[in-house]
Scaffold this motif. Sequence first.
Motif, PDB file in Angstrom:
ATOM      1  N   HIS A  20      10.762   3.611 -13.378  1.00  0.00           N
ATOM      2  CA  HIS A  20      10.194   2.770 -12.317  1.00  0.00           C
ATOM      3  C   HIS A  20       8.685   2.713 -12.460  1.00  0.00           C
ATOM      4  CE1 HIS A  20      13.955   2.750 -10.088  1.00  0.00           C
ATOM      5  NE2 HIS A  20      13.395   2.029  -9.153  1.00  0.00           N
ATOM      6  N   CYS A  21       8.102   3.878 -12.631  1.00  0.00           N
ATOM      7  CA  CYS A  21       6.653   3.991 -12.676  1.00  0.00           C
ATOM      8  C   CYS A  21       6.064   3.194 -13.841  1.00  0.00           C
ATOM      9  CB  CYS A  21       6.295   5.467 -12.800  1.00  0.00           C
ATOM     10  SG  CYS A  21       4.627   5.857 -12.316  1.00  0.00           S
ATOM     11  N   LEU A  22       6.774   3.123 -14.947  1.00  0.00           N
ATOM     12  CA  LEU A  22       6.285   2.422 -16.135  1.00  0.00           C
ATOM     13  C   LEU A  22       6.779   0.974 -16.220  1.00  0.00           C
ATOM     14  CD1 LEU A  22       6.599   5.341 -18.695  1.00  0.00           C
ATOM     15  CD2 LEU A  22       4.516   4.492 -17.573  1.00  0.00           C
ATOM     16  N   SER A  23       7.377   0.473 -15.149  1.00  0.00           N
ATOM     17  CA  SER A  23       7.852  -0.922 -15.079  1.00  0.00           C
ATOM     18  C   SER A  23       8.832  -1.279 -16.193  1.00  0.00           C
ATOM     19  CB  SER A  23       6.673  -1.898 -15.072  1.00  0.00           C
ATOM     20  OG  SER A  23       5.833  -1.653 -13.975  1.00  0.00           O
ATOM     21  N   ASP A  95      -9.828   1.348 -17.750  1.00  0.00           N
ATOM     22  CA  ASP A  95     -10.567   0.692 -18.830  1.00  0.00           C
ATOM     23  C   ASP A  95     -12.006   0.524 -18.384  1.00  0.00           C
ATOM     24  OD1 ASP A  95      -8.334   0.327 -20.588  1.00  0.00           O
ATOM     25  OD2 ASP A  95      -7.670  -1.326 -19.309  1.00  0.00           O
ATOM     26  N   ASP A  96     -12.923   1.058 -19.184  1.00  0.00           N
ATOM     27  CA  ASP A  96     -14.353   0.966 -18.877  1.00  0.00           C
ATOM     28  C   ASP A  96     -14.666   1.445 -17.463  1.00  0.00           C
ATOM     29  OD1 ASP A  96     -15.036  -0.059 -21.421  1.00  0.00           O
ATOM     30  OD2 ASP A  96     -14.483  -2.090 -20.761  1.00  0.00           O
ATOM     31  N   GLY A  97     -14.017   2.544 -17.043  1.00  0.00           N
ATOM     32  CA  GLY A  97     -14.303   3.138 -15.752  1.00  0.00           C
ATOM     33  C   GLY A  97     -13.679   2.446 -14.556  1.00  0.00           C
ATOM     34  N   ILE A  98     -12.752   1.507 -14.800  1.00  0.00           N
ATOM     35  CA  ILE A  98     -12.112   0.744 -13.720  1.00  0.00           C
ATOM     36  C   ILE A  98     -10.588   0.835 -13.861  1.00  0.00           C
ATOM     37  CG2 ILE A  98     -11.805  -1.580 -12.734  1.00  0.00           C
ATOM     38  CD1 ILE A  98     -14.602  -0.394 -12.292  1.00  0.00           C
ATOM     39  N   LEU A  99      -9.898   1.030 -12.738  1.00  0.00           N
ATOM     40  CA  LEU A  99      -8.441   1.050 -12.771  1.00  0.00           C
ATOM     41  C   LEU A  99      -7.909  -0.353 -13.041  1.00  0.00           C
ATOM     42  CD1 LEU A  99      -8.927   3.804 -11.193  1.00  0.00           C
ATOM     43  CD2 LEU A  99      -6.700   3.332 -10.181  1.00  0.00           C
ATOM     44  N   THR A 100      -7.160  -0.478 -14.126  1.00  0.00           N
ATOM     45  CA  THR A 100      -6.535  -1.757 -14.452  1.00  0.00           C
ATOM     46  C   THR A 100      -5.038  -1.729 -14.153  1.00  0.00           C
ATOM     47  OG1 THR A 100      -6.251  -1.067 -16.751  1.00  0.00           O
ATOM     48  CG2 THR A 100      -8.263  -2.310 -16.201  1.00  0.00           C
ATOM     49  N   ALA A 101      -4.498  -0.534 -13.935  1.00  0.00           N
ATOM     50  CA  ALA A 101      -3.096  -0.398 -13.550  1.00  0.00           C
ATOM     51  C   ALA A 101      -2.942   0.908 -12.778  1.00  0.00           C
ATOM     52  CB  ALA A 101      -2.194  -0.412 -14.773  1.00  0.00           C
ATOM     53  N   PHE A 102      -2.060   0.875 -11.790  1.00  0.00           N
ATOM     54  CA  PHE A 102      -1.782   2.058 -10.972  1.00  0.00           C
ATOM     55  C   PHE A 102      -0.355   1.944 -10.487  1.00  0.00           C
ATOM     56  CE2 PHE A 102      -1.369   4.151  -6.868  1.00  0.00           C
ATOM     57  CZ  PHE A 102      -2.063   5.338  -7.011  1.00  0.00           C
ATOM     58  N   SER A 103       0.421   2.997 -10.656  1.00  0.00           N
ATOM     59  CA  SER A 103       1.765   3.000 -10.076  1.00  0.00           C
ATOM     60  C   SER A 103       2.095   4.392  -9.574  1.00  0.00           C
ATOM     61  CB  SER A 103       2.816   2.501 -11.074  1.00  0.00           C
ATOM     62  OG  SER A 103       2.944   3.368 -12.155  1.00  0.00           O
ATOM     63  N   ARG A 115       8.817   2.613  -4.792  1.00  0.00           N
ATOM     64  CA  ARG A 115       7.580   2.174  -5.432  1.00  0.00           C
ATOM     65  C   ARG A 115       7.125   0.950  -4.653  1.00  0.00           C
ATOM     66  NH1 ARG A 115       6.370  -0.280 -11.329  1.00  0.00           N
ATOM     67  NH2 ARG A 115       4.134  -0.444 -10.988  1.00  0.00           N
ATOM     68  N   ASN A 116       5.825   0.868  -4.357  1.00  0.00           N
ATOM     69  CA  ASN A 116       5.329  -0.233  -3.548  1.00  0.00           C
ATOM     70  C   ASN A 116       4.173  -0.937  -4.267  1.00  0.00           C
ATOM     71  OD1 ASN A 116       3.818  -1.710  -1.474  1.00  0.00           O
ATOM     72  ND2 ASN A 116       5.284  -0.780  -0.068  1.00  0.00           N
ATOM     73  N   PRO A 117       4.469  -1.997  -5.027  1.00  0.00           N
ATOM     74  CA  PRO A 117       3.423  -2.715  -5.770  1.00  0.00           C
ATOM     75  C   PRO A 117       2.300  -3.258  -4.891  1.00  0.00           C
ATOM     76  CG  PRO A 117       5.580  -3.320  -6.596  1.00  0.00           C
ATOM     77  CD  PRO A 117       5.808  -2.520  -5.336  1.00  0.00           C
ATOM     78  N   ALA A 118       2.589  -3.605  -3.651  1.00  0.00           N
ATOM     79  CA  ALA A 118       1.535  -4.130  -2.764  1.00  0.00           C
ATOM     80  C   ALA A 118       0.490  -3.055  -2.477  1.00  0.00           C
ATOM     81  CB  ALA A 118       2.142  -4.650  -1.470  1.00  0.00           C
ATOM     82  N   VAL A 123      -5.770  -0.771  -5.166  1.00  0.00           N
ATOM     83  CA  VAL A 123      -6.761   0.061  -5.868  1.00  0.00           C
ATOM     84  C   VAL A 123      -7.167  -0.515  -7.221  1.00  0.00           C
ATOM     85  CG1 VAL A 123      -6.084   2.166  -4.678  1.00  0.00           C
ATOM     86  CG2 VAL A 123      -5.031   1.601  -6.880  1.00  0.00           C
ATOM     87  N   LEU A 124      -6.543  -1.601  -7.630  1.00  0.00           N
ATOM     88  CA  LEU A 124      -6.907  -2.203  -8.916  1.00  0.00           C
ATOM     89  C   LEU A 124      -8.329  -2.752  -8.843  1.00  0.00           C
ATOM     90  CD1 LEU A 124      -3.600  -4.009  -9.879  1.00  0.00           C
ATOM     91  CD2 LEU A 124      -4.373  -1.697 -10.457  1.00  0.00           C
ATOM     92  N   GLY A 125      -9.074  -2.545  -9.905  1.00  0.00           N
ATOM     93  CA  GLY A 125     -10.459  -3.010  -9.949  1.00  0.00           C
ATOM     94  C   GLY A 125     -11.450  -2.002  -9.386  1.00  0.00           C
ATOM     95  N   LEU A 126     -10.948  -0.867  -8.929  1.00  0.00           N
ATOM     96  CA  LEU A 126     -11.824   0.172  -8.391  1.00  0.00           C
ATOM     97  C   LEU A 126     -12.094   1.249  -9.438  1.00  0.00           C
ATOM     98  CD1 LEU A 126     -10.177   0.760  -4.881  1.00  0.00           C
ATOM     99  CD2 LEU A 126     -12.076  -0.769  -5.456  1.00  0.00           C
ATOM    100  N   SER A 127     -13.160   1.978  -9.249  1.00  0.00           N
ATOM    101  CA  SER A 127     -13.430   3.138 -10.096  1.00  0.00           C
ATOM    102  C   SER A 127     -12.586   4.303  -9.586  1.00  0.00           C
ATOM    103  CB  SER A 127     -14.905   3.512 -10.020  1.00  0.00           C
ATOM    104  OG  SER A 127     -15.203   4.062  -8.744  1.00  0.00           O
TER     105      SER A 127
END
Length: 174
Positions: A20-23, A95-103, A115-118, A123-127
């Motif tokens: 689930h976590c890895l889609s 990537d470059d200090g920014i979360l590009t994926a989180f699960s 698992r709640n994608p919403a 948190v995507l785009g955050l450091s």
Amino acid sequence: TLAGNLVNASPAADPALALHCLSAVVRLECVRGVREVPVSDLAVGPGRTILLPDELLTAILVPADDAWKTVFVKVGGRKADAIAKVSFAGAVKIDDGILTAFSAAFGAVGPTILRNPAIEATVLGLSPAEVREREPELLAAYAAVIRPIDDQRSNAHYRKTVALNLLTDFIRSI
């Protein structure tokens, strides 16, 4: 087998939680054809799946990506317990200090793996530091959707508390 574990549809299943976590996606086949569905859509309740009577799960497709930082924790009554009281899998890409994926996926806290994608998208785009600053909001959001039951292995209050503690540990490790 791994496929057998998935079609068993236990909300406490260890391999299913990681998938689930890895889609991951499953391939279902029958004489009418083939369909691929996200593993998160396979189970619809304890012991119940979307599999049709004549379908077989013939493949589990996990995206090939070694950029994930992952964690898996299983909490049981003792080391020999086969079934988790609560389990957690988390994965993050930075990537470059920014979360590009989180699960974040939780086992044994509801009728299916949770698992709640919403919530994850918030948190995507955050450091990592910004994610840690948002820990209280993340915990509150997950507390609202984690709905465990009391059963012979544990009680609902314990499960919810442990699930949120495991999420806290994951957030702080990012």
